[in-house]
Each structure stands twice: as C-alpha cells, then as structure tokens.
Write a protein that holds these residues in place. Sequence first.
Motif, short mmCIF file in Angstrom:
data_model
loop_
_atom_site.label_atom_id
_atom_site.label_comp_id
_atom_site.label_asym_id
_atom_site.label_seq_id
_atom_site.Cartn_x
_atom_site.Cartn_y
_atom_site.Cartn_z
N THR A 2 -83.30 -73.34 -50.54
CA THR A 2 -83.36 -71.80 -50.87
C THR A 2 -84.90 -71.94 -51.79
O THR A 2 -84.49 -73.19 -53.15
N LEU A 3 -86.15 -71.96 -51.73
CA LEU A 3 -86.96 -72.66 -52.61
C LEU A 3 -86.65 -71.08 -53.92
O LEU A 3 -87.26 -70.05 -53.37
N LYS A 4 -86.51 -71.69 -55.06
CA LYS A 4 -86.16 -71.20 -56.33
C LYS A 4 -87.87 -70.61 -56.81
O LYS A 4 -88.52 -71.91 -57.38
N ILE A 5 -88.27 -69.62 -57.07
CA ILE A 5 -89.71 -69.52 -57.39
C ILE A 5 -89.56 -68.83 -59.25
O ILE A 5 -89.46 -67.24 -58.55
N GLY A 6 -90.18 -69.11 -59.78
CA GLY A 6 -91.19 -68.29 -60.58
C GLY A 6 -92.46 -67.23 -60.46
O GLY A 6 -93.38 -67.94 -60.02
N VAL A 7 -92.33 -66.02 -61.09
CA VAL A 7 -93.98 -65.46 -60.97
C VAL A 7 -94.27 -65.16 -62.54
O VAL A 7 -93.53 -64.60 -62.79
N ILE A 8 -96.00 -65.80 -62.23
CA ILE A 8 -96.62 -65.79 -63.31
C ILE A 8 -97.90 -64.75 -62.77
O ILE A 8 -98.85 -64.51 -62.15
N GLY A 9 -97.08 -63.12 -63.68
CA GLY A 9 -98.00 -62.20 -63.12
C GLY A 9 -97.80 -61.28 -62.92
O GLY A 9 -97.31 -61.31 -61.27
N THR A 10 -96.81 -60.03 -63.09
CA THR A 10 -95.97 -58.87 -62.22
C THR A 10 -97.13 -57.68 -62.43
O THR A 10 -96.67 -56.66 -62.41
N GLY A 11 -98.24 -57.86 -62.03
CA GLY A 11 -98.97 -56.57 -61.00
C GLY A 11 -99.06 -56.17 -60.51
O GLY A 11 -98.12 -56.75 -59.56
N ALA A 12 -100.19 -55.42 -59.83
CA ALA A 12 -99.59 -54.76 -58.38
C ALA A 12 -99.33 -56.08 -57.40
O ALA A 12 -98.50 -55.82 -56.98
N ILE A 13 -100.06 -56.59 -57.16
CA ILE A 13 -99.87 -57.93 -55.96
C ILE A 13 -99.21 -58.99 -56.58
O ILE A 13 -98.15 -59.40 -55.77
N GLY A 14 -98.95 -58.98 -58.17
CA GLY A 14 -97.26 -59.91 -58.48
C GLY A 14 -95.82 -58.81 -57.51
O GLY A 14 -94.99 -59.61 -56.88
N ARG A 15 -96.51 -57.56 -57.86
CA ARG A 15 -94.99 -57.16 -57.58
C ARG A 15 -94.72 -57.17 -55.91
O ARG A 15 -93.80 -56.94 -55.81
N GLU A 16 -95.68 -57.38 -55.45
CA GLU A 16 -96.04 -56.75 -54.25
C GLU A 16 -95.53 -58.47 -53.22
O GLU A 16 -94.53 -58.42 -52.50
N HIS A 17 -96.29 -59.33 -53.65
CA HIS A 17 -94.90 -60.49 -52.89
C HIS A 17 -93.61 -60.75 -54.45
O HIS A 17 -93.09 -61.31 -52.89
N ILE A 18 -93.45 -60.38 -54.42
CA ILE A 18 -91.48 -60.20 -55.09
C ILE A 18 -90.69 -59.50 -54.34
O ILE A 18 -90.19 -59.84 -53.18
N LYS A 19 -92.05 -58.26 -53.76
CA LYS A 19 -90.33 -57.33 -52.76
C LYS A 19 -90.96 -58.18 -51.72
O LYS A 19 -89.50 -58.27 -50.97
N ARG A 20 -91.88 -58.79 -51.14
CA ARG A 20 -91.54 -59.62 -49.53
C ARG A 20 -90.32 -60.47 -50.32
O ARG A 20 -89.88 -60.95 -48.91
N ILE A 21 -90.98 -61.02 -50.94
CA ILE A 21 -89.88 -62.38 -50.74
C ILE A 21 -88.55 -61.90 -51.10
O ILE A 21 -87.65 -62.81 -50.35
N THR A 22 -88.09 -60.73 -51.85
CA THR A 22 -86.71 -60.54 -52.11
C THR A 22 -86.22 -60.17 -51.00
O THR A 22 -85.19 -59.61 -49.98
N ASN A 23 -87.40 -58.97 -49.84
CA ASN A 23 -86.79 -57.72 -48.97
C ASN A 23 -87.12 -58.58 -47.47
O ASN A 23 -86.64 -58.35 -47.11
N ASN A 24 -88.00 -58.92 -47.78
CA ASN A 24 -88.73 -59.40 -46.19
C ASN A 24 -88.93 -60.67 -45.36
O ASN A 24 -88.70 -60.85 -44.30
N LEU A 25 -88.93 -61.82 -46.55
CA LEU A 25 -88.96 -62.29 -46.05
C LEU A 25 -87.87 -63.68 -46.39
O LEU A 25 -86.79 -63.12 -46.78
N SER A 26 -87.86 -64.60 -45.86
CA SER A 26 -86.65 -65.67 -45.74
C SER A 26 -86.76 -66.85 -46.17
O SER A 26 -87.94 -67.84 -45.76
#
Length: 338
Positions: A2-26
């Motif tokens: 499991t790739l452990k990821i840190g997110v720099i920037g939690t605006g609109a696109i950051g949250r979109e990517h957090i959502k897809r990594i957390t809910n949609n992707l493996s």
Amino acid sequence: MTLKIGVIGTGAIGREHIKRITNNLSGGKIVAVTDVNQESAKSAVEQFSLDAAIYPDDKALVADANVDAVLVTSWGPAHEQSVLAAIEAGKYVFCEKPLATTAEGCMRIVEAEMKHGKRLVQVGFMRRYDSGYVQLKEAIDSNYIGEPLMIRCVHRNPEVGDNYTTDMEINDTLVHEIDVLHWLINDDYKFVQVAFPKKTKRAAAHLQDPQLITLETNSGIIITAEVFVNCKYGYDIQCEVIGEEGVAYLPEFSGIATRKEAKFGTSILMDWKQRFIAAYDKELQDFMDSIKNTGEPNGPTSWDGYIAAVTADACVKSQQTGEKELVVLADKPDFYKN
C-alpha cells in the motif's frame, strides 16, 4: 504493498484526489495532509474520516518517514518547492500541473531528478488517460490515417471567474492541449503564434477572449487551437487529426440522445471535472500501480512538464508581441528517453 501518500494542498482538486484514492482506487492510503490554511487541512481529514497526520507545511510532511509518495495539489507557484523537497527525500511525487510556473523551475526539477538517478515524478496531464485520446493515439501510431498533416482542436468553457487573466488562457487552459498533442504525435513544437479574434461581450474588461493559437512542429505539422472560456453553452473539447489517408476525431462525450417537441438532441456538459473524471481515476491508479510494479511512475514526466512550460512561455510572449515566436527547448536527456 500500500502506497502511503501525503497530500500537499487540500483545496478542490486535492479533495477530489483524496476522495478517489480513499473510496474508488486500490493500492494507496492517505496518511498525511497539509495546507497553508490549516483549517482546510483539518476539515479534509474530518470530511473523509482519514487516519492522517496534519502538518504545518510541506517540508514537515515530506520529512515524515511514514510517507512514501507526495501528492502536490497546492497553489501553482508553490509546486516547485514541494516537488524539489520530495525528490531530495527520495519520495515519489504526483504533481498537478503546472510542474513549476517557469521553464527554469521545471529544469531545476529535471536536474534534481536526474541527480537522484531514478524517475520519481509524474505530472498530472490527465488527458493522456482519457479513452478518446487513447483511441486517437492508437489511430496515429498504427498509421491508420497516414502521416498527420494538420490538427484542429477546441477548448471551450461556459465561463470563468473575474480573476482569470489573458495569460491563463495559455498557462491554465491551453497547456492541456500543449501536452496531449505533443504526446499524440511525438513531435516537438518549433513555432507558436497567438491571435486575438473579436472579443466576446461576455469577457471581463481585462480578459482577451477568445484566442486562436497556431503551433508548428519540427516535422511541419500545423495545429490550430481555439480557446474560448466564456462560450456560455457548455464545456466542449474537440480534436481532429487530418492525415494523408484519412481523418480521426476525438469522440464526443457520451450522453443520451433525445427526441422531444420536434427536436433531436444530446446534452453538453457544463463541468470539466465530469468530462475527465475517468481519466483522473486512471492516472492516479497508474501512478500507484507502476510504482508497485516497476519502482517508477509511468505517466507524464518532469521533461513533459518542462516542454509544456517552454511552449506556454512562447505562447504568452506571442500574446504580447503578436508575432510568431520560436520554441527553444534544451536537448532531451537520455534519462527521459524510453
């Protein structure tokens, strides 16, 4: 793994990517976040119920030994610093465009990555993962339409905010065409020229809209790209490749067709995120999968980010001069030759 990821920037696109990594992707997990607005970082953790550390800045996040890879979705001018810090720490980076706001900044990232000795960086040019563009590339690479001679493309948005400026039609909008067309035909740009047609009444006083950009490649392919960000009717992306033996078109976004009240029609999207939602999923999944399988990201490289920056700079210069401008690229390093 499991790739452990840190997110720099939690605006609109950051949250979109957090959502897809957390809910949609493996294969990935968000373990750390940061934002210049700490309340935004905290609310992102709460919104997605993340078991993630919250850091005061990008350097602290990158220094976390629990972070394998960094997702850079902050304000564009901050990207270079974050990417360089991640490279120095030997961590993988997925960076939304721009890689850096200047060609010089992109080259600093290229040099740092080569010094490290292994590819770590992928740039978020998601159109390469769109099924329509993939089909276009297959038609070109298989020589189905013969050698490409000309390309015509369109990038239209229904509207933009008052903070959108004339140069952003290049740096924020056309940059997607700059990258995906270069990828489609595998041919560097040689000259660019920007023309300003009659201005729409819908544009703000400080904004020149629409714009017509001509790009000429080293082999002589002529590309005409229309950017119109206040078209009102919808979000519309078009691409037509004219070859010696035939013509290939980017498929229209699929939607239902209706017959009603003596009219036949289909709907047009208004939101750019919906147009490329599948491509966003595919690019991030590929980023995680390729690191797991080969130890390096497989998508657009730091060199691709550099090409886009140099070409965009030439276009902005042409906006100012009205003249044809030369695109001056450094020689491509062997490090980025596949």
